[in-house]
Design a protein around this motif. Structure first.
Motif, PDB file in Angstrom:
ATOM      1  N   MET A   1      28.258  39.732  45.968  1.00  0.00           N
ATOM      2  CA  MET A   1      27.954  38.988  44.760  1.00  0.00           C
ATOM      3  C   MET A   1      27.750  39.974  43.609  1.00  0.00           C
ATOM      4  SD  MET A   1      24.970  36.215  44.016  1.00  0.00           S
ATOM      5  CE  MET A   1      23.770  36.851  42.874  1.00  0.00           C
ATOM      6  N   ILE A   2      28.393  39.649  42.454  1.00  0.00           N
ATOM      7  CA  ILE A   2      28.192  40.505  41.282  1.00  0.00           C
ATOM      8  C   ILE A   2      27.534  39.756  40.127  1.00  0.00           C
ATOM      9  CG2 ILE A   2      30.089  42.041  41.865  1.00  0.00           C
ATOM     10  CD1 ILE A   2      31.690  40.686  39.618  1.00  0.00           C
ATOM     11  N   GLY A   3      27.333  38.448  40.283  1.00  0.00           N
ATOM     12  CA  GLY A   3      26.688  37.692  39.215  1.00  0.00           C
ATOM     13  C   GLY A   3      26.802  36.202  39.416  1.00  0.00           C
ATOM     14  N   CYS A   8      29.952  27.371  35.547  1.00  0.00           N
ATOM     15  CA  CYS A   8      29.557  26.363  36.537  1.00  0.00           C
ATOM     16  C   CYS A   8      28.267  26.699  37.274  1.00  0.00           C
ATOM     17  CB  CYS A   8      30.696  26.128  37.532  1.00  0.00           C
ATOM     18  SG  CYS A   8      30.896  27.446  38.747  1.00  0.00           S
ATOM     19  N   GLY A   9      27.750  27.930  37.121  1.00  0.00           N
ATOM     20  CA  GLY A   9      26.495  28.313  37.753  1.00  0.00           C
ATOM     21  C   GLY A   9      26.604  28.804  39.179  1.00  0.00           C
ATOM     22  N   SER A  10      27.819  28.995  39.673  1.00  0.00           N
ATOM     23  CA  SER A  10      28.006  29.447  41.047  1.00  0.00           C
ATOM     24  C   SER A  10      28.089  30.977  41.111  1.00  0.00           C
ATOM     25  CB  SER A  10      29.273  28.816  41.620  1.00  0.00           C
ATOM     26  OG  SER A  10      29.359  29.043  43.003  1.00  0.00           O
ATOM     27  N   VAL A  11      28.292  31.486  42.318  1.00  0.00           N
ATOM     28  CA  VAL A  11      28.330  32.930  42.581  1.00  0.00           C
ATOM     29  C   VAL A  11      29.683  33.513  42.161  1.00  0.00           C
ATOM     30  CG1 VAL A  11      28.275  34.645  44.433  1.00  0.00           C
ATOM     31  CG2 VAL A  11      26.697  32.705  44.468  1.00  0.00           C
ATOM     32  N   VAL A  12      29.634  34.699  41.528  1.00  0.00           N
ATOM     33  CA  VAL A  12      30.832  35.453  41.155  1.00  0.00           C
ATOM     34  C   VAL A  12      30.931  36.664  42.076  1.00  0.00           C
ATOM     35  CG1 VAL A  12      31.943  36.789  39.324  1.00  0.00           C
ATOM     36  CG2 VAL A  12      30.675  34.698  38.755  1.00  0.00           C
ATOM     37  N   VAL A  13      32.132  36.886  42.600  1.00  0.00           N
ATOM     38  CA  VAL A  13      32.365  38.003  43.515  1.00  0.00           C
ATOM     39  C   VAL A  13      33.609  38.784  43.094  1.00  0.00           C
ATOM     40  CG1 VAL A  13      31.288  36.857  45.495  1.00  0.00           C
ATOM     41  CG2 VAL A  13      33.738  36.616  45.114  1.00  0.00           C
ATOM     42  N   GLN A  14      33.691  40.015  43.589  1.00  0.00           N
ATOM     43  CA  GLN A  14      34.890  40.842  43.403  1.00  0.00           C
ATOM     44  C   GLN A  14      35.749  40.618  44.639  1.00  0.00           C
ATOM     45  OE1 GLN A  14      35.318  43.054  40.672  1.00  0.00           O
ATOM     46  NE2 GLN A  14      37.403  43.422  41.361  1.00  0.00           N
ATOM     47  N   ILE A  15      36.917  39.977  44.477  1.00  0.00           N
ATOM     48  CA  ILE A  15      37.763  39.693  45.632  1.00  0.00           C
ATOM     49  C   ILE A  15      38.854  40.736  45.833  1.00  0.00           C
ATOM     50  CG2 ILE A  15      37.283  37.230  45.719  1.00  0.00           C
ATOM     51  CD1 ILE A  15      39.926  36.760  44.240  1.00  0.00           C
ATOM     52  N   HIS A  16      39.203  41.455  44.758  1.00  0.00           N
ATOM     53  CA  HIS A  16      40.120  42.593  44.862  1.00  0.00           C
ATOM     54  C   HIS A  16      40.007  43.407  43.580  1.00  0.00           C
ATOM     55  CE1 HIS A  16      43.166  40.848  42.143  1.00  0.00           C
ATOM     56  NE2 HIS A  16      42.979  39.712  42.776  1.00  0.00           N
ATOM     57  N   PRO A  17      40.429  44.668  43.627  1.00  0.00           N
ATOM     58  CA  PRO A  17      40.350  45.486  42.420  1.00  0.00           C
ATOM     59  C   PRO A  17      41.338  44.968  41.372  1.00  0.00           C
ATOM     60  CG  PRO A  17      41.231  46.762  44.266  1.00  0.00           C
ATOM     61  CD  PRO A  17      40.946  45.385  44.769  1.00  0.00           C
ATOM     62  N   TYR A  19      42.077  43.626  37.071  1.00  0.00           N
ATOM     63  CA  TYR A  19      41.561  42.813  35.973  1.00  0.00           C
ATOM     64  C   TYR A  19      41.212  41.388  36.393  1.00  0.00           C
ATOM     65  CZ  TYR A  19      40.944  41.387  31.160  1.00  0.00           C
ATOM     66  OH  TYR A  19      40.410  40.933  29.996  1.00  0.00           O
ATOM     67  N   PHE A  20      42.032  40.788  37.242  1.00  0.00           N
ATOM     68  CA  PHE A  20      41.800  39.411  37.669  1.00  0.00           C
ATOM     69  C   PHE A  20      41.118  39.318  39.027  1.00  0.00           C
ATOM     70  CE2 PHE A  20      45.218  39.018  34.580  1.00  0.00           C
ATOM     71  CZ  PHE A  20      44.719  38.012  33.765  1.00  0.00           C
ATOM     72  N   GLY A  21      40.532  40.419  39.506  1.00  0.00           N
ATOM     73  CA  GLY A  21      39.932  40.445  40.830  1.00  0.00           C
ATOM     74  C   GLY A  21      38.547  39.858  40.931  1.00  0.00           C
ATOM     75  N   THR A  22      37.895  39.611  39.814  1.00  0.00           N
ATOM     76  CA  THR A  22      36.560  39.017  39.819  1.00  0.00           C
ATOM     77  C   THR A  22      36.707  37.512  39.644  1.00  0.00           C
ATOM     78  OG1 THR A  22      35.679  41.013  38.824  1.00  0.00           O
ATOM     79  CG2 THR A  22      34.304  39.061  38.717  1.00  0.00           C
ATOM     80  N   ARG A  23      36.174  36.755  40.588  1.00  0.00           N
ATOM     81  CA  ARG A  23      36.326  35.299  40.554  1.00  0.00           C
ATOM     82  C   ARG A  23      35.023  34.600  40.889  1.00  0.00           C
ATOM     83  NH1 ARG A  23      41.662  32.978  39.631  1.00  0.00           N
ATOM     84  NH2 ARG A  23      42.946  34.828  39.475  1.00  0.00           N
ATOM     85  N   CYS A  24      34.859  33.411  40.320  1.00  0.00           N
ATOM     86  CA  CYS A  24      33.770  32.524  40.701  1.00  0.00           C
ATOM     87  C   CYS A  24      34.177  31.837  42.008  1.00  0.00           C
ATOM     88  CB  CYS A  24      33.537  31.495  39.600  1.00  0.00           C
ATOM     89  SG  CYS A  24      32.395  30.194  40.092  1.00  0.00           S
ATOM     90  N   LEU A  25      33.274  31.792  42.960  1.00  0.00           N
ATOM     91  CA  LEU A  25      33.589  31.154  44.246  1.00  0.00           C
ATOM     92  C   LEU A  25      33.795  29.648  44.119  1.00  0.00           C
ATOM     93  CD1 LEU A  25      31.215  33.003  46.734  1.00  0.00           C
ATOM     94  CD2 LEU A  25      33.697  33.285  46.456  1.00  0.00           C
TER      95      LEU A  25
END
Length: 147
Positions: A1-3, A8-17, A19-25
């Motif tokens: 988890m990175i934020g 939407c208030g959900s968890v944000v994670v780094q799914i891959h390195p 620019y577009f690798g950070t996503r809200c679950l």
């Protein structure tokens, strides 16, 4: 988890390195979409601000719907004449909006303009429907846009 996602208030994670690798679950939106939401928040618009979103789905749309009383939204449908509705959503072509001049304080668009044949015409139409003076225009696109 990175934020936590500001849309939407959900968890944000780094799914891959990258620019577009950070996503809200939950809403799956990237940092670009979340940045649009943060920009809108920083502008301190009142809840009665007139807003136009060029889509009718996704986390940014839901964020705007929860924040503004005067939200107008549309989609472009190949099989529906302009101005008519499909599934309770009005059909609009950003290249030829059926809207009055200076109707909105804020126009938002995410992942729309990469599908618009004449993006200059689309931007001209957005400028036309924005109220003159202080306004916000937030625009995000996907990585495939080459215009």
């Amino acid at each position: 988890m990175i934020g936590i996602c500001n849309l939407c208030g959900s968890v944000v994670v780094q799914i891959h390195p990258g620019y577009f690798g950070t996503r809200c679950l939950n809403c799956r939106y990237t940092k670009i979409h979340r940045a649009v939401g943060l920009t809108i928040e920083s502008l301190n618009f009142s809840t009665s601000t007139s807003v136009y979103e060029l889509s009718s789905r996704g986390a940014l749309y839901k964020f705007l719907k929860g924040k503004f009383k005067n939200l107008y939204f549309s989609e472009y449908f190949d099989d529906v004449p302009l101005g008519l509705m499909k599934n309770s959503v009005v059909c609009q072509d950003v290249q030829n909006l059926l809207l009055n001049d200076e109707s909105f304080n804020l126009v938002t668009s995410t992942e729309v303009f990469e599908h618009v044949p004449d993006d200059s015409k689309g931007f001209s139409e957005i400028y036309r429907v924005l109220k003159k003076g202080l306004f916000g225009l937030c625009y995000a696109m996907d990585g495939s846009y080459k215009g």
